[in-house]
Design an enzyme around this catalytic site. Structure first.
Site, PDB file in Angstrom:
ATOM      1  CD  GLU A 122      44.813  45.185  48.117  1.00 36.91           C
ATOM      2  OE1 GLU A 122      44.487  44.668  49.204  1.00 36.91           O
ATOM      3  OE2 GLU A 122      44.177  46.132  47.603  1.00 36.91           O
ATOM      4  CG  HIS A 171      43.433  42.267  46.059  1.00 34.41           C
ATOM      5  ND1 HIS A 171      42.705  42.869  45.057  1.00 34.41           N
ATOM      6  CD2 HIS A 171      42.936  42.757  47.217  1.00 34.41           C
ATOM      7  CE1 HIS A 171      41.808  43.700  45.586  1.00 34.41           C
ATOM      8  NE2 HIS A 171      41.926  43.657  46.898  1.00 34.41           N
TER       9      HIS A 171
END
Lengths: 495, 495
Positions: free
Chosen positions: A339, A364
């Site tokens: 992320e 993510h």
């Protein structure tokens, strides 16, 4: 003929038809690789699709002509109202979207409902370092740091107190670029909000209300399953009793069971134990003990292990490999990884460790497309990426969502699921806003109902449900889906 | 063992060593696929590389800790001075970078030098619709639209006139986000600046100075080759004579030849005839006639055909396929394609046509990673992408350059070249700024001298030079490269 062979022939100059049929073939082959292209629509679904696409193309082409009208390219804070007026959004709201596979314990509820909890009895407040501090108590206590007062009294004394209080419960602001100058700043603000909100939603009676309402919001958004991360924070009673992590898991389960009783078509809630990452080895050792015990106590409920917190700040997974490897084999890893905007840093290299450790999904995975080999191998292993559009925008990884790496994932037919991360803090609610932004901003102009259906299906395919449970869940979801299609079809026919 | 097999084994759980050696192998395999990884460094180059990487990692890691210090994530207008203080930038400036393969006729010169041209004699100015209009004339003429006056007089009359004039020659502004609210606005501003500047640099004597200076700026930036797009605009004399496109090409060639005489190590200049795209069929037919004639008149000089202008606005290549196919087979296509955020629109679908038409390179190709199949096939065919970092940022395709799709291209070992597009208008000069931003912002933390060397090599490999010419050019460049390495090595050794 194999897609690649055909394309190669076309591009080697072997005209297989005229220019235009070669062109059409090439575009068709590309579209056949996109996520959702393998979904076959029924006749009714085709009709509904036509209806959806009329609205989608109108919006899309309108944005093409006038970029300022295109919501996915602008900050969510500025366009939320516009999104709500979109016909595509309204369609998506009604659509059964499957399950939410990426959410966090103390940020599940929409802002408005969260705010309403501040009207519960026994809530005390004070200010420390310009931040709001909340706690449910029997009576005010002596505290060097802050002067606790009943929130209801503070509100009576000062009509503007509440305005300030509201700002303390959210990241939403009129001018996000001015308010948050860089990614560390917005994460600090996020941590601040989490810190303020946590005591509000970890007072056991209010927590139960909060969790129940969060599930209801999903339900009303036509989302019927939830896998959520929890740090299993300290939940407390007015008499001072503090529940340990195992007990906290039990409370979540209790509320989830109650909700399923009241709403039998809600499929289930599952817990991913996800404590904070920025700690030392001794703490991680405790984490492992906790998760292993959770698996024994709540085998059907506890489904995964993860580590949370701003990934760039640390610590990376590589610091804890040996300890993580002592987690019980019955527990899936469902790691946040990558992320980040960085490339070749400890953060995106978390993707290497997540995959080597056998992660089931990637939270993510923003940096995954900078690791094409990892991406190919993860795709091969069926590791879905949990894409959270609004989160990545608010937390300053990307501005214009058309630049989101998930566009490449969708184009490649890489398995993704769409989720909401921390809706409380960006004025979101349920999955519809994130679905809308993924559909309009990250997918192709030609992506249609098949992509939406695929995203919903994926939320079960890539869930932590067992094989049998998945089959049951998909059947349930499919029923609601068909009902939705039928209803929509009939109302289109009346037009 | 084959990279993919090895990786698959690792990820199937067949431990080939312990976790850590598997991890190292996986990262090593990934790095071996990145652009530049096939470059083998000499001992001296290794030493220079170590020196470079010390500076690079210091900057990179400093940005990791404090994001505001990381220039590639911020707007070029705000960080240009910071970039100039970077040791990595200084290194890159000295480094022989090969050739510039993506530049435009009337925006080749740095802003300062462009501005200096406004002090040439016989330059008249006036204001129309709040925009500056310039023209070289013998004397003022009657004009309904504007009151022509000698610029030198206007400057004498009003000390602030010059401040306003400077703003008319550039896009640079203190607050780009406020100045340009969306992509159409910034393109309109770009078109306005082109319109203002064109008469300044198409007055034949000044044009010759301008082109010569533009080549000198490249030379001083250690860039020794140029392929530039030109619309072959109307070049004029004071007596009113207007040169036709063929004659204009001849003027460019004349200046280029003079420059090569004065600077024998400058390799060459080649022309890509690139008129504007937003026209009708009849005009494109004229274009084709012109380029075919250019090829006959200047076969060694004219190397390609392209269409330019804001791609989203149109027209797409697909409108002119039949006509384009009448361009002589001896002329390469070197098309702008996919310079857009859109996905599945006519703009990114220009990539399909560009590739089907046999384009030699792709200008920008920003949307290419949303077309993985096209990308794989283009890679197979050796179609390099011309990446212009600052351009894509200023013209509002991307904010944070770490989100630039070229990161995926570099990670995949996709052939790219780096160029400057329109340096005049964003306060850039030569290729060093763009090289710096690609190196620091788009490549991996571990990317090193090998990537830089590869980018320089690529500028010849993927140029429109003939096979023999490429060999000669590379040899020449290699000499300057070795000199640079030797010099740098000796100065490091003295430290």
């Amino acid at each position: 003929m194999q897609a690649k062979v055909l394309t190669f022939l076309i591009l080697s100059g072997v005209a297989l038809g005229d220019y235009w049929s070669d062109r059409d073939k090439l575009i068709a082959i590309e579209e056949s690789q996109m996520l959702g292209s393998d979904v076959v629509l029924t006749e009714e679904e085709e009709a509904v699709n036509e209806f959806l696409m009329k609205d989608k193309l109108r919006e899309y082409d309108s944005g093409f002509t006038n970029p300022r009208l295109f919501s996915p390219s602008r900050h969510f804070f500025e366009v939320r109202d516009n999104i709500e007026e979109s016909n595509v959004f309204k369609f998506i709201k009604q659509m059964p979207k499957g399950g939410a596979l990426h959410g966090h314990d103390t940020s599940l509820l929409s802002y408005n409902a969260l705010y309403n909890l501040t009207y519960e009895d026994n809530l005390y407040a004070c200010t420390v370092n310009k931040r709001l501090k909340l706690k449910f108590m029997n009576a005010s206590v002596e505290d060097e740091e802050c002067k606790w007062k009943l929130l209801s009294d503070l509100r009576k004394e000062d009509p503007y107190y509440d305005v300030w209080l509201q700002s303390q419960l959210t990241l939403v602001t009129e001018n996000p670029r001015e308010a948050y100058q860089d990614i560390n700043e917005v994460w600090r603000a996020l941590d601040d909000v989490f810190e303020t909100v946590t005591p509000l939603v970890t007072y056991r009676p209010v927590m139960e209300t909060y969790v129940y309402q969060a599930l209801l919001e999903l339900y009303e958004d036509n989302v019927f399953y939830l896998e959520f991360r929890s740090t299993l924070p300290e939940v407390y009673e007015l008499n001072g009793y503090v529940y340990n992590p195992i007990e906290v898991a039990g409370i979540y389960k209790k509320v989830a069971d109650k909700f399923k009783q009241d709403y039998p078509d809600f499929i289930d809630v599952r817990l991913i134990y996800a404590p904070v990452r920025n700690v030392n080895n001794a703490t991680v050792e405790e984490y492992v003990n906790i998760v292993n015990e959770l698996e024994i106590r709540y085998p059907g409920f506890l489904v995964g292990f993860d580590l949370v917190g701003q990934e760039d700040i640390g610590k990376p997974l590589s610091e804890f490999i040996q300890l993580i490897q002592t987690v019980s084999q019955n527990i899936s890893f469902i790691f946040h990884a990558g992320e980040t905007n960085w490339f070749g840093s400890s953060t995106d290299l978390n993707l290497v460790d997540a995959i080597l450790l056998g992660t089931k999904r990637i939270g993510h995975g923003y940096g995954l497309i900078k690791h094409p080999l990892l991406m190919a191998l993860a795709k091969n292993k069926g590791i879905a990426v949990e894409v959270c559009p609004i989160s990545n925008q608010v937390l300053m990884l990307v501005e214009d969502l058309r630049n989101h790496p998930a566009a490449h994932l969708i184009a490649s037919g890489y398995p993704i699921v769409v989720s909401y991360d921390d809706p409380s803090f960006w004025g979101s609610k349920g999955l519809s806003y994130d679905f809308y932004l993924a559909f309009m901003g990250m997918a192709s102009r030609s992506s249609d109902l098949r992509l939406l259906k695929k995203l919903a299906e994926n939320s079960f395919t890539y869930s932590a449900l067992s094989v049998v449970e998945k089959r049951v869940a998909k059947r349930k979801w499919h029923k609601t889906w068909n009902t939705f299609i039928g209803t929509t079809y009939r109302s289109i026919s009346r037009l």
